[in-house]
Design a protein around this motif. Structure first.
Motif, mmCIF file in Angstrom:
data_model
loop_
_atom_site.group_PDB
_atom_site.id
_atom_site.type_symbol
_atom_site.label_atom_id
_atom_site.label_comp_id
_atom_site.label_asym_id
_atom_site.label_seq_id
_atom_site.Cartn_x
_atom_site.Cartn_y
_atom_site.Cartn_z
ATOM 1 N N ILE A 136 -2.060 -4.938 -11.048
ATOM 2 C CA ILE A 136 -3.312 -3.829 -11.045
ATOM 3 C C ILE A 136 -2.687 -2.405 -11.067
ATOM 4 O O ILE A 136 -2.068 -2.129 -10.269
ATOM 5 C CB ILE A 136 -4.347 -4.116 -9.840
ATOM 6 N N PRO A 137 -2.784 -1.877 -12.364
ATOM 7 C CA PRO A 137 -2.240 -0.450 -12.528
ATOM 8 C C PRO A 137 -3.241 0.338 -11.624
ATOM 9 O O PRO A 137 -4.432 0.170 -11.433
ATOM 10 C CB PRO A 137 -2.602 -0.034 -13.938
ATOM 11 N N VAL A 138 -2.350 1.413 -11.170
ATOM 12 C CA VAL A 138 -2.936 2.444 -10.224
ATOM 13 C C VAL A 138 -2.311 3.707 -10.665
ATOM 14 O O VAL A 138 -1.648 4.390 -10.202
ATOM 15 C CB VAL A 138 -2.907 2.280 -8.736
ATOM 16 N N PRO A 139 -3.084 4.366 -11.685
ATOM 17 C CA PRO A 139 -2.611 5.667 -12.211
ATOM 18 C C PRO A 139 -3.158 6.954 -11.637
ATOM 19 O O PRO A 139 -4.053 6.794 -10.693
ATOM 20 C CB PRO A 139 -3.138 5.718 -13.754
ATOM 21 N N PRO A 140 -2.447 8.096 -11.505
ATOM 22 C CA PRO A 140 -3.314 9.123 -10.823
ATOM 23 C C PRO A 140 -4.568 9.424 -11.522
ATOM 24 O O PRO A 140 -4.937 9.336 -12.637
ATOM 25 C CB PRO A 140 -2.343 10.471 -11.292
ATOM 26 N N ASP A 182 2.840 6.878 -11.853
ATOM 27 C CA ASP A 182 1.873 5.869 -11.931
ATOM 28 C C ASP A 182 2.403 4.569 -10.998
ATOM 29 O O ASP A 182 3.601 4.684 -10.794
ATOM 30 C CB ASP A 182 1.842 5.129 -13.234
ATOM 31 N N ALA A 183 1.258 4.176 -10.590
ATOM 32 C CA ALA A 183 1.626 3.166 -9.303
ATOM 33 C C ALA A 183 0.803 1.967 -9.783
ATOM 34 O O ALA A 183 0.373 1.611 -10.941
ATOM 35 C CB ALA A 183 1.010 3.555 -7.989
ATOM 36 N N GLY A 184 1.192 0.693 -8.882
ATOM 37 C CA GLY A 184 0.426 -0.471 -9.410
ATOM 38 C C GLY A 184 1.018 -1.785 -8.576
ATOM 39 O O GLY A 184 2.251 -1.366 -7.906
ATOM 40 N N PHE A 185 0.311 -2.782 -8.582
ATOM 41 C CA PHE A 185 1.049 -3.828 -7.722
ATOM 42 C C PHE A 185 0.193 -5.119 -8.386
ATOM 43 O O PHE A 185 -0.316 -5.088 -8.947
ATOM 44 C CB PHE A 185 0.411 -3.635 -6.135
ATOM 45 N N HIS A 186 1.092 -6.190 -7.999
ATOM 46 C CA HIS A 186 0.503 -7.404 -8.250
ATOM 47 C C HIS A 186 -0.481 -8.072 -7.417
ATOM 48 O O HIS A 186 -0.078 -8.438 -6.432
ATOM 49 C CB HIS A 186 1.838 -8.426 -8.537
ATOM 50 N N MET A 187 -1.488 -8.373 -7.878
ATOM 51 C CA MET A 187 -2.703 -9.138 -7.015
ATOM 52 C C MET A 187 -2.323 -10.488 -6.451
ATOM 53 O O MET A 187 -1.717 -11.313 -7.101
ATOM 54 C CB MET A 187 -4.003 -9.309 -7.985
ATOM 55 N N TRP A 188 -2.750 -10.654 -5.190
ATOM 56 C CA TRP A 188 -2.366 -11.897 -4.706
ATOM 57 C C TRP A 188 -3.771 -12.727 -4.815
ATOM 58 O O TRP A 188 -4.874 -12.486 -4.788
ATOM 59 C CB TRP A 188 -2.268 -11.667 -3.028
ATOM 60 N N ASP A 189 -3.181 -13.912 -5.485
ATOM 61 C CA ASP A 189 -4.245 -14.967 -5.673
ATOM 62 C C ASP A 189 -4.304 -15.913 -4.434
ATOM 63 O O ASP A 189 -3.390 -16.627 -4.242
ATOM 64 C CB ASP A 189 -3.924 -15.776 -6.915
ATOM 65 N N TRP A 190 -5.740 -15.890 -3.637
ATOM 66 C CA TRP A 190 -5.625 -16.680 -2.602
ATOM 67 C C TRP A 190 -5.960 -18.076 -2.761
ATOM 68 O O TRP A 190 -5.553 -19.010 -2.272
ATOM 69 C CB TRP A 190 -6.941 -16.210 -1.792
ATOM 70 N N HIS A 191 -6.180 -18.495 -4.074
ATOM 71 C CA HIS A 191 -6.491 -19.834 -4.603
ATOM 72 C C HIS A 191 -5.097 -20.568 -4.782
ATOM 73 O O HIS A 191 -4.552 -21.777 -4.614
ATOM 74 C CB HIS A 191 -7.538 -19.922 -5.431
ATOM 75 N N ARG A 192 -4.112 -19.735 -5.452
ATOM 76 C CA ARG A 192 -2.985 -19.972 -5.887
ATOM 77 C C ARG A 192 -1.861 -19.828 -5.224
ATOM 78 O O ARG A 192 -0.660 -20.333 -5.207
ATOM 79 C CB ARG A 192 -2.836 -19.495 -7.386
ATOM 80 N N SER A 193 -1.958 -18.939 -4.048
ATOM 81 C CA SER A 193 -0.917 -18.730 -2.982
ATOM 82 C C SER A 193 0.127 -18.054 -3.648
ATOM 83 O O SER A 193 1.221 -18.403 -3.514
ATOM 84 C CB SER A 193 -0.870 -19.854 -2.130
ATOM 85 N N GLU A 194 -0.207 -17.143 -4.614
ATOM 86 C CA GLU A 194 0.755 -16.322 -5.288
ATOM 87 C C GLU A 194 0.524 -15.194 -6.013
ATOM 88 O O GLU A 194 -0.843 -14.951 -6.297
ATOM 89 C CB GLU A 194 1.750 -17.247 -6.445
ATOM 90 N N ARG A 195 1.414 -14.206 -6.413
ATOM 91 C CA ARG A 195 0.925 -12.934 -6.862
ATOM 92 C C ARG A 195 0.753 -13.133 -8.494
ATOM 93 O O ARG A 195 1.642 -13.876 -8.954
ATOM 94 C CB ARG A 195 2.002 -11.767 -6.725
ATOM 95 N N THR A 196 -0.167 -12.562 -9.121
ATOM 96 C CA THR A 196 -0.372 -12.836 -10.392
ATOM 97 C C THR A 196 -0.437 -11.504 -11.235
ATOM 98 O O THR A 196 0.752 -11.102 -11.259
ATOM 99 C CB THR A 196 -1.933 -13.547 -10.687
ATOM 100 N N LEU A 217 0.699 -1.284 0.026
ATOM 101 C CA LEU A 217 -0.028 0.006 0.104
ATOM 102 C C LEU A 217 0.681 1.364 -0.032
ATOM 103 O O LEU A 217 0.488 2.088 -0.801
ATOM 104 C CB LEU A 217 -0.961 0.015 1.228
ATOM 105 N N LEU A 218 1.886 1.305 0.711
ATOM 106 C CA LEU A 218 2.767 2.313 0.673
ATOM 107 C C LEU A 218 3.800 2.397 -0.340
ATOM 108 O O LEU A 218 3.913 3.456 -0.922
ATOM 109 C CB LEU A 218 3.267 2.311 2.363
ATOM 110 N N ASP A 219 4.728 1.404 -0.210
ATOM 111 C CA ASP A 219 5.779 1.496 -1.187
ATOM 112 C C ASP A 219 5.490 1.407 -2.675
ATOM 113 O O ASP A 219 6.273 2.069 -3.292
ATOM 114 C CB ASP A 219 6.605 0.219 -0.850
ATOM 115 N N GLN A 220 4.310 0.711 -2.881
ATOM 116 C CA GLN A 220 4.171 0.559 -4.483
ATOM 117 C C GLN A 220 2.579 1.447 -4.694
ATOM 118 O O GLN A 220 2.687 1.517 -6.172
ATOM 119 C CB GLN A 220 3.683 -1.012 -4.562
ATOM 120 N N ILE A 221 2.058 1.873 -4.002
ATOM 121 C CA ILE A 221 0.759 2.822 -4.428
ATOM 122 C C ILE A 221 0.765 4.106 -3.963
ATOM 123 O O ILE A 221 1.057 4.923 -4.810
ATOM 124 C CB ILE A 221 -0.354 1.902 -3.892
#
Length: 212
Positions: free
Chosen positions: A122-126, A105-119, A92-96
């Motif tokens: 998700i881009p977070v532009p201003p 522009d910011a963004g992060f890789h979504m955590w997939d709770w079923h696969r237990s990994e980031r997939t 939340l702080l470091d990547q967004i």
């Protein structure tokens, strides 16, 4: 507790000067199962945006409206599973929030709770408004970037029942463990006392459709 109309919350957001160069950040915090996503959706619609289908539903093939006025982010997409609450600020702080504060522009890789990994990313532009909802999102560092902090609450038994209804009885132990961890984190953040608005997550927001 008096009910606050969603239009009044939205007006407070509009009237606030952005703390980031181009974006007003709203943090919707509170314990799991209290109704944060519903509050965030009501607020997004009131601010001219669209509701979110919830955590885990971002589709990189279709959800790329960089010119949308409002974006909702879910902390459930940031945690690395049931044990990820303490590391939330790393996303939340470091990547967004901090990249947005620097005008990037910011963004992060979504955590997939079923696969237990980031997939996928998700881009977070201003944009005009960024609503971030989830347990622990309103840490003191995050609040420094926000124009409004909303606290949503409901009795513990109601929250647990909602969680089991959503995730299944097999997740009861995880939910009970999570409630213990979140209580420690939320107390350390002193979030309820710092909130600008407190919402009863068992009721209905005035001038918003649908129960929480």
């Amino acid at each position: 507790m008096s009910a606050v109309p969603v239009s009044q919350i939205a007006q407070a957001v509009r009237a606030s000067a952005p703390r980031l160069p181009r974006t007003r950040v709203v943090l919707v915090d509170g314990p799991a199962g209290s109704g944060k996503t519903t509050v965030a959706n009501h607020l997004a619609v009131e601010l001219g945006g669209a509701p979110s289908a919830g955590a885990g539903t971002f589709d990189p093939a279709t959800d790329r409206a960089d010119d949308a006025a409002v974006q909702i982010l879910h902390a459930d997409d940031m945690y690395e599973g049931w044990g990820g609450l303490d590391a939330l600020d790393e996303v939340l702080l470091d990547q967004i929030l901090e990249p947005l504060a620097a005008g990037r522009d910011a963004g992060f890789h979504m955590w997939d709770w079923h696969r237990s990994e980031r997939t996928h990313r998700i881009p977070v532009p201003p944009r005009a408004v960024l609503i971030v909802e989830g347990v622990g999102v309103a840490s003191p560092r995050a609040r420094a970037h926000a124009v409004l902090t909303v606290w949503v609450e409901a009795p513990a038994d109601v929250r647990l029942r909602r969680g089991i209804e959503r995730d299944g009885e097999a997740m009861r132990e995880e939910w009970e463990r999570w409630q213990s961890v979140e209580a420690r984190v939320l107390d350390a953040h002193d979030t309820r006392s710092a909130a600008d608005v407190v919402v009863d997550g068992t009721g209905v927001l005035p001038d918003a459709s649908g129960a929480l």
